[in-house]
Motif scaffolding. Structure first.
Motif, PDB file in Angstrom:
ATOM      1  N   UNK A 342       0.837  -1.194   0.000  1.00  0.00           N
ATOM      2  CA  UNK A 342       0.000   0.000   0.000  1.00  0.00           C
ATOM      3  C   UNK A 342       0.872   1.245   0.000  1.00  0.00           C
ATOM      4  N   UNK A 343       0.409   2.296  -0.658  1.00  0.00           N
ATOM      5  CA  UNK A 343       1.143   3.562  -0.698  1.00  0.00           C
ATOM      6  C   UNK A 343       0.286   4.637  -0.050  1.00  0.00           C
ATOM      7  N   UNK A 344       0.838   5.305   0.965  1.00  0.00           N
ATOM      8  CA  UNK A 344       0.117   6.378   1.637  1.00  0.00           C
ATOM      9  C   UNK A 344       1.023   7.611   1.691  1.00  0.00           C
ATOM     10  N   UNK A 345       0.410   8.744   1.956  1.00  0.00           N
ATOM     11  CA  UNK A 345       1.157   9.997   2.036  1.00  0.00           C
ATOM     12  C   UNK A 345       0.242  11.156   1.714  1.00  0.00           C
ATOM     13  N   UNK A 346       0.674  12.333   2.072  1.00  0.00           N
ATOM     14  CA  UNK A 346      -0.126  13.519   1.815  1.00  0.00           C
ATOM     15  C   UNK A 346      -0.236  13.785   0.320  1.00  0.00           C
ATOM     16  N   UNK A 497      -6.103  -5.473   2.888  1.00  0.00           N
ATOM     17  CA  UNK A 497      -5.488  -6.140   1.742  1.00  0.00           C
ATOM     18  C   UNK A 497      -3.975  -6.007   1.629  1.00  0.00           C
ATOM     19  N   UNK A 498      -3.328  -5.091   2.376  1.00  0.00           N
ATOM     20  CA  UNK A 498      -1.880  -4.932   2.160  1.00  0.00           C
ATOM     21  C   UNK A 498      -1.071  -5.490   3.329  1.00  0.00           C
ATOM     22  N   UNK A 499       0.172  -5.913   3.006  1.00  0.00           N
ATOM     23  CA  UNK A 499       1.090  -6.459   4.006  1.00  0.00           C
ATOM     24  C   UNK A 499       2.045  -5.398   4.535  1.00  0.00           C
ATOM     25  N   UNK A 500       2.465  -4.493   3.665  1.00  0.00           N
ATOM     26  CA  UNK A 500       3.337  -3.414   4.130  1.00  0.00           C
ATOM     27  C   UNK A 500       3.114  -2.172   3.277  1.00  0.00           C
ATOM     28  N   UNK A 501       3.742  -1.079   3.686  1.00  0.00           N
ATOM     29  CA  UNK A 501       3.452   0.235   3.107  1.00  0.00           C
ATOM     30  C   UNK A 501       4.712   0.916   2.597  1.00  0.00           C
ATOM     31  N   UNK A 502       4.538   1.708   1.537  1.00  0.00           N
ATOM     32  CA  UNK A 502       5.475   2.758   1.188  1.00  0.00           C
ATOM     33  C   UNK A 502       4.858   4.058   1.693  1.00  0.00           C
ATOM     34  N   UNK A 503       5.511   4.692   2.629  1.00  0.00           N
ATOM     35  CA  UNK A 503       4.993   5.934   3.206  1.00  0.00           C
ATOM     36  C   UNK A 503       5.737   7.106   2.569  1.00  0.00           C
TER      37      UNK A 503
END
Length: 622
Positions: A342-346, A497-503
């Motif tokens: 998953x990708x999160x961020x402003x 659904x996601x295992x890890x993130x790109x923040x």
């Protein structure tokens, strides 16, 4: 106190009936979510209540003197005004008082104007209001109020409209997908704001955490019937399941009664008595109840994706920047089969740019993107689908393929795939321009999946999709065997659904976090607590006497290290399975020399990966 009553509303477009004779009320203090499938008329109902549209039958009765604010999905703003002018253009009297005061401050020589403006601020108690509205603008990242509306993105316009709606402090606030175009920080702030403020809300939203934490009542439109649930989203799920089970029991009883009455009717009774005539009349009602079917279609996405080789995608020292805005700085990552990131961020930190570089739609300033020969991307973008004028639903999907392969050697036609995505045969021959926003998104998702990708990239897939479709999409993604890369502000969706993130933190800083969104928030909160504890420790008097302590106990893993440790175990297990699989291939006596060399290289790479991950695993386990 009742603020608004809806009585017997009906709305149709040609032969399509959206809803018929629905009625409900909104009372002060209620925070109501309205749930229905895409195409059921959710937005139409909001527009009718807000006075932007009219119904075919029925009426909306609004309590005299109340103020209503409406946040549309696509706000209509004057492009020639600045952000500040847009905000002050509302009919809120307190805002005009604040505007006059600010003008008076700009002209200090006019003492009389300043005095009048100051007295008005006191009279309307506008000081707290001014502080609050400036806080709202700050939280929604509307800092430069001099920018004109025509220079803003769609997301920025949505935030201006939301700010306007909140600042006006209406008696009733109507919201159509309020979390769309907001980043996670803004969504969490808005969630807290609504939870603590004494507001009356009526909203349509697909954000299930938002429903859970804000709403105290849910109204569902299901197969033409309205159902009220006096609770949040968890309560709704529980009670809806109980309702469906009860309906199934009642339908079973109706079938048994129908069979009994059918046997009696076949004897051709003569309606000589009032009793037998009444029984014959009742038979038709019994027959209708017995044959009733719930108009639900579960999407069965058993797609058999194309084979994925050992090399997936490698990012080597990727850098990208725009004037004054670095996005990536020598970013490196090797994707492996089955990863779910998953990708999160402003907003504005480069999430979509990253996806475009990965898929070749954009080029990095430096570095390489190496894509495996077997990789086939499926890219669901925020831009949506390009529709040709006069195009029908079935024609759109057939441009990408006539069928899609399923597991066990089966296949499904384009028509059948559309049916699984809730487009019945009649709707498949509708013009695309007649579809709702959510239905177009569903169609777009169909066009991506029918291409049978093995690396699926989804950029904000949950926007405009109804909760029913989201649940089905999540079920598919959990079974998807290929690589998955998702940008989303839907926290519930990401957690599932996601295992890890790109923040993406901005300024080209990207953190690889081993966990889902809730894990990340827990980790962030723990860091904040550590910072506060450190500050308190620093405040302890320096001259205090030293205290003898026990020797340090065995150091425990941090939250982040625990997540990394668990992820390493999963990775090593997958790599060991892959190693065994390749080793078995060497037993094939028909292998060519080139194939043996290729397998040897793959085996060496896997053994190196196992060694590196095992070393790190031992470090953490000590």
């Amino acid at each position: 106190m009742n603020l608004l009553t809806v009585e017997n509303l009906s709305k149709s477009f040609g032969e399509l009936t959206l809803f018929s004779e629905i009625s409900f009320g909104i009372n002060k203090g209620q925070k109501i979510a309205f749930i229905a499938k895409n195409g059921s008329g959710k937005t139409s109902i909001l527009n009718i209540i807000a006075g932007r549209d009219s119904s075919d039958t029925g009426q909306v009765n609004i309590r005299k003197g109340i103020r209503i604010s409406f946040l549309e999905q696509e706000p209509s703003l004057d492009p020639d005004l600045t952000i500040e002018e847009t905000i002050f253009a509302s009919d809120n009297e307190v805002l005009r008082v604040i505007q006059n005061y600010e003008h008076a401050l700009a002209d200090p020589e006019d003492a009389d104007a300043y005095q009048k403006a100051f007295e008005a601020m006191e009279r309307y108690d506008a000081w707290d209001f001014e502080t609050q509205y400036k806080q709202i603008l700050s939280k929604l990242k509307l800092d430069d109020l001099s920018v004109k509306v025509n220079l803003l993105s769609g997301g920025q316009k949505k935030r201006i409209a939301l700010a306007n709606a909140l600042i006006n402090r209406p008696d009733l606030l109507i919201l159509d997908e309020p979390t769309n175009h907001l980043d996670l920080e803004m969504i969490e702030w808005l969630e807290q704001y609504f939870a603590k403020e004494s507001l009356t809300l009526f909203m349509v939203t697909h954000d299930r955490y938002f429903l859970e934490r804000v709403c105290n009542e849910i109204i569902e439109l299901d197969n033409g019937q309205l159902y009220n649930y006096k609770g949040n989203y968890s309560y709704y799920l529980e009670k809806k399941e109980a309702r469906i089970e009860q309906e199934a029991v009642e339908q079973h009883k109706s079938k048994l009664l129908y069979k009994k009455e059918l046997d009696w009717m076949r004897k051709q009774p003569k309606a000589r008595t009032t009793k037998s005539k009444s029984r014959i009349d009742d038979f038709q009602d019994i027959k209708e109840r017995a044959n009733k079917r719930r108009n639900e279609h579960e999407i069965q996405l058993e797609i058999n994706m194309e084979r994925m080789g050992s090399k997936v995608v490698e990012l080597k020292k990727i850098s990208k920047s725009y004037p004054g805005k670095p996005i990536l700085d020598k970013f490196e990552y090797n994707f492996i089969k089955g990863e779910r990131i998953g990708i999160i961020g402003k907003n504005g930190t480069g999430k979509s740019t990253f996806l475009n570089i990965l898929t070749g739609r954009d080029t990095p300033d430096s570095g390489k993107v190496i894509i495996g020969e077997t990789i086939k991307f499926g890219y669901y973008t925020q831009g949506g689908i390009n529709i040709k004028e006069g195009q029908k639903v079935i024609e759109v999907i057939r441009e990408f393929g006539d069928y899609i392969p399923l597991l066990k050697g089966r296949q499904i036609s384009a028509q059948q795939l559309l049916e699984r995505f809730l487009f019945d045969r009649k709707k498949q021959y509708d013009f695309v321009e007649k579809l709702s926003g959510g239905e177009r998104k569903r169609l777009y998702l169909c066009t991506v999946l029918i291409q049978n990708p093995n690396f699926l990239i989804l950029d904000e897939p949950t926007n405009d999709l109804d909760i029913v479709t989201l649940n089905v999409l999540e079920s598919f993604l959990l079974d998807f065997p290929g690589c998955l890369l998702v940008v989303s502000h839907d926290r519930y969706f990401m957690d599932k659904i996601v295992d890890h993130l790109f923040v993406f933190k901005g300024n080209a800083e990207v953190e690889d976090f081993p966990g889902n969104y809730s894990d990340y928030r827990t980790y962030e909160d723990s860091i904040e607590q550590d910072i506060r504890a450190a500050k308190q420790k620093e405040s302890v008097v320096k001259n205090s006497k030293p205290i003898r302590t026990e020797p340090d106990k065995e150091k425990k893993l941090s939250f982040l290290e625990q997540k990394e440790f668990k992820q390493l175990e999963k990775d090593i297990k997958k790599l060991e399975e892959k190693k065994v699989e390749i080793q078995h291939k060497f037993t094939d006596t028909t292998l060519s020399g080139d194939k043996i060399t290729e397998l040897s290289i793959q085996l060496g790479e896997i053994e190196n990966d196992i060694e590196k991950k095992s070393e790190r695993w031992f470090e953490l386990s000590m």
